[in-house]
Design an enzyme around this catalytic site. Structure first.
Site, short mmCIF file in Angstrom:
data_model
loop_
_atom_site.label_atom_id
_atom_site.label_comp_id
_atom_site.label_asym_id
_atom_site.label_seq_id
_atom_site.Cartn_x
_atom_site.Cartn_y
_atom_site.Cartn_z
N ASP A 176 109.22 -18.13 84.69
CA ASP A 176 108.43 -17.02 84.85
C ASP A 176 107.90 -16.90 86.33
O ASP A 176 107.85 -15.94 87.05
CB ASP A 176 107.13 -17.07 83.83
N ARG A 292 106.91 -27.73 67.59
CA ARG A 292 106.37 -27.79 68.35
C ARG A 292 104.82 -27.52 68.67
O ARG A 292 104.34 -27.03 67.50
CB ARG A 292 106.69 -26.21 69.17
N ASP A 293 103.89 -28.21 69.32
CA ASP A 293 102.61 -28.24 69.05
C ASP A 293 102.05 -26.76 68.96
O ASP A 293 101.12 -26.34 68.18
CB ASP A 293 101.77 -29.06 70.29
N GLY A 324 113.96 -20.41 77.60
CA GLY A 324 113.20 -19.06 77.95
C GLY A 324 113.61 -18.11 77.06
O GLY A 324 112.67 -17.10 76.82
N ASP A 326 113.33 -17.58 73.78
CA ASP A 326 112.95 -18.03 72.38
C ASP A 326 112.07 -16.78 71.52
O ASP A 326 111.09 -16.43 71.91
CB ASP A 326 111.79 -19.05 72.59
N GLU A 509 104.50 -7.87 78.50
CA GLU A 509 105.75 -8.82 78.43
C GLU A 509 106.88 -8.45 78.51
O GLU A 509 107.93 -8.84 79.06
CB GLU A 509 105.23 -9.83 77.37
#
Length: 551
Positions: A176, A292-293, A324, A326, A509
């Site tokens: 990013d 994933r946390d 990236g 995802d 985004e």
């Protein structure tokens, strides 16, 4: 007395079937599972040794219980909370009180953790500002200065100021940031340009690579390696700025190529795959194979819908996050089913193009330094990668680059990642001409370039358009002399973003671009985010090139 264990590994002989690829798991991960004792935490220079632990590591069943109970709407919220006291004390307290009558997990969390504030969400734009003014005014809102680190927080402190994307993303992200930096340069914010590059160099020194983002739970993976592209932003001072990152570029390259020297054809280790002909290409990877946390609840649910072992699904979900993209149909065995994800099976076009750029940049910096052996070595490696990409990733029939499924030994889907070889100067002019036809007929819309031509509900698929893909397509085609297509994409994207800004006074985004009207993009694991770092960066740079006439 200190207790220790001796682990003896007997040598094992095995044969490799060249028709069946072998995925070698990192030895350190195998050893960790074989050891009963919890490994002692390592000291990381400049940080407390506990700071490398992820929230899932640290809070164990408390973490899982909080995520499972859906206390927070966004799974990322709890991993970003900082504890009000020693985490071990919190865990001990939890184990003592959780079975008491009337126990409230929600109240327990509120009593023991600080919630993370989304500062950019409080920003109110001035409706009278032009798009350019809005972006310039937003940089300070998205800037984070080095602050006193809250003990045991998941946030990794950085030595200098940096820009975050906005919304739920309150940390800096690797790829990013490059697209954000394009806009910072156009806005004259060279101070942030330098501090952000220095932060990434610092992370390479401390962690051996640039993590996905500056959170402990991102340490096990990186993102598309664009540091070499960041370095180019300093060429205005005659290249001297680039030279100071030479050693960091080499160290990043070593991270991506770790283990390559030990691979036989049809074997893979971490990020490296050795192809049947002996050539080296790369894939996305994460060193962990747990949920994933930041998306724990979603990952657990996804794994339930797969017939594969859960740890394999988690690894591929994590590798998809490292890409990236995802998530996208690029990584799915069945386009409409996330549980079919196989990210580590694919040789991605964009990743290998970025690594070609990294190899070429190292060679270019080595030349004036007089390091002829290094220059020759990395020029050879770049050329070997170009040849391998043409062999495995170029589709002569369809006239485009495509990802390659190395497990099935066949080409995968076409996507906007196909433009990255143009952006880094890897493609031939003939390939650029044919790719222009493929993009124009399969991905181009009145609003810009779509990520893919497949509509799956994943956010990196049709009908969404993303700022970084627009920028690389615009510049990639223009580099090969196709100004008409590059300009068309640029003006379409500027119109898309400006139309939305005029209605909502914000940048977002991603955008829904399949049609004449600018709309918010959808899909994915979380609500649409405002801010937004890389949209601001690309649009600000394009305004500098094309002006503010958006018709």
């Amino acid at each position: 007395m200190h207790n220790s264990k001796l682990l003896v590994i007997e040598p094992v002989e095995f044969e490799i079937d060249p028709n069946h690829p072998v995925d070698l798991e990192p030895l350190e991960l195998i050893l960790e599972r074989m050891m009963d004792a919890e490994p002692e935490p390592e000291m990381i220079e400049g940080l407390p040794n506990s700071d490398a632990l992820t929230p899932a590591d640290r809070y164990l069943e408390l973490f899982e219980d909080v995520q499972s109970a859906h206390i927070f709407e966004d799974s990322k919220t709890f991993p970003d909370c900082a504890p009000k006291m020693d985490p071990l004390d919190i865990l001990v307290r939890y184990r003592k009180v959780k079975k008491h009558p009337g126990f409230s997990l929600k109240n327990f969390v509120a009593q023991h953790f600080w919630l993370t504030a989304h500062r950019s969400s409080d920003y109110v734009s001035n409706p009278g500002d032009t798009l350019k003014e809005h972006i310039d005014n937003l940089w300070p809102v998205l800037t984070r200065e080095p602050e006193d680190h809250i003990p045991w927080s998941s946030l990794l402190t950085l030595p200098q100021a940096y820009v975050v994307p906005g919304g739920r993303f309150g940390e800096t992200y690797y790829w990013d940031s490059y697209f954000t930096m394009l806009g910072l340069a156009e806005s004259g914010r060279h101070d942030l340009l330098r501090t952000m590059a220095d932060n990434f160099a610092w992370m390479i020194e401390i962690y051996g690579h640039i993590p996905n983002g500056n959170r402990t739970y991102y340490l096990s993976r990186s993102q598309p390696p664009v540091f070499a592209l960041m370095v180019e932003l300093f060429e205005e001072d005659g290249g001297r700025g680039a030279h100071r990152y030479y050693d960091h570029l080499i160290k990043e390259y070593e991270f991506w190529m770790d283990g390559s020297e030990s691979l036989a054809p049809n074997q893979a280790y971490r990020h490296v795959v050795r192809m049947p002909d002996g050539a080296f290409l790369n894939r996305y990877w994460d060193d962990r194979d747990t949920p994933r946390d930041e998306s724990w609840r979603e990952d657990v649910e996804t794994a339930k819908h797969s017939s594969r072992p859960a740890n394999q699904v988690y690894r591929d979900l994590r590798a998809g996050a490292a890409s990236g993209w995802d998530y996208s149909s690029r990584w799915l065995r069945d386009a409409g089913r996330l549980a079919s994800i196989r990210t580590t099976n694919f040789i991605p076009v964009d990743l290998n193009a970025f690594l070609y750029k990294l190899e070429s940049t190292i060679a270019n910096i080595a030349a004036p330094k007089g390091e002829k052996d290094t220059e020759a070595l990395f020029r050879q490696r770049a050329e070997a990668r170009r040849i391998a990409m043409n062999s495995y990733l170029w589709d002569e029939d369809q006239g485009c680059f495509r990802d390659y499924d190395w497990y099935r030994q066949r080409m995968a889907l076409f996507s906007a990642a196909s433009v990255v070889p143009l952006y880094v100067g890897l493609a031939t002019h003939s390939q650029a001409e044919r790719l222009a036809d493929a993009v124009r007929t399969r991905l181009l819309t009145p609003g810009g370039v779509m990520a893919t031509e497949y509509e799956t509900g994943e956010q990196w698929d049709k009908p969404n358009g993303w700022a970084p893909l627009q920028w690389m397509a615009i510049q990639g085609f223009k580099m090969y002399g196709n100004d008409a297509l590059g300009d068309q994409i640029a003006r379409s994207w500027l119109k898309t973003v400006n139309q939305f800004y005029q209605k909502h006074n914000k940048l977002i985004e991603k955008y829904h671009i399949l049609g004449d009207n600018s709309r918010a993009g959808g899909g994915g694991e979380y609500p649409l985010q405002d801010g937004f770092g890389w949209t601001n960066g690309v649009v600000r740079r394009l305004i500098g090139l094309y002006g503010e006439n958006f018709d």
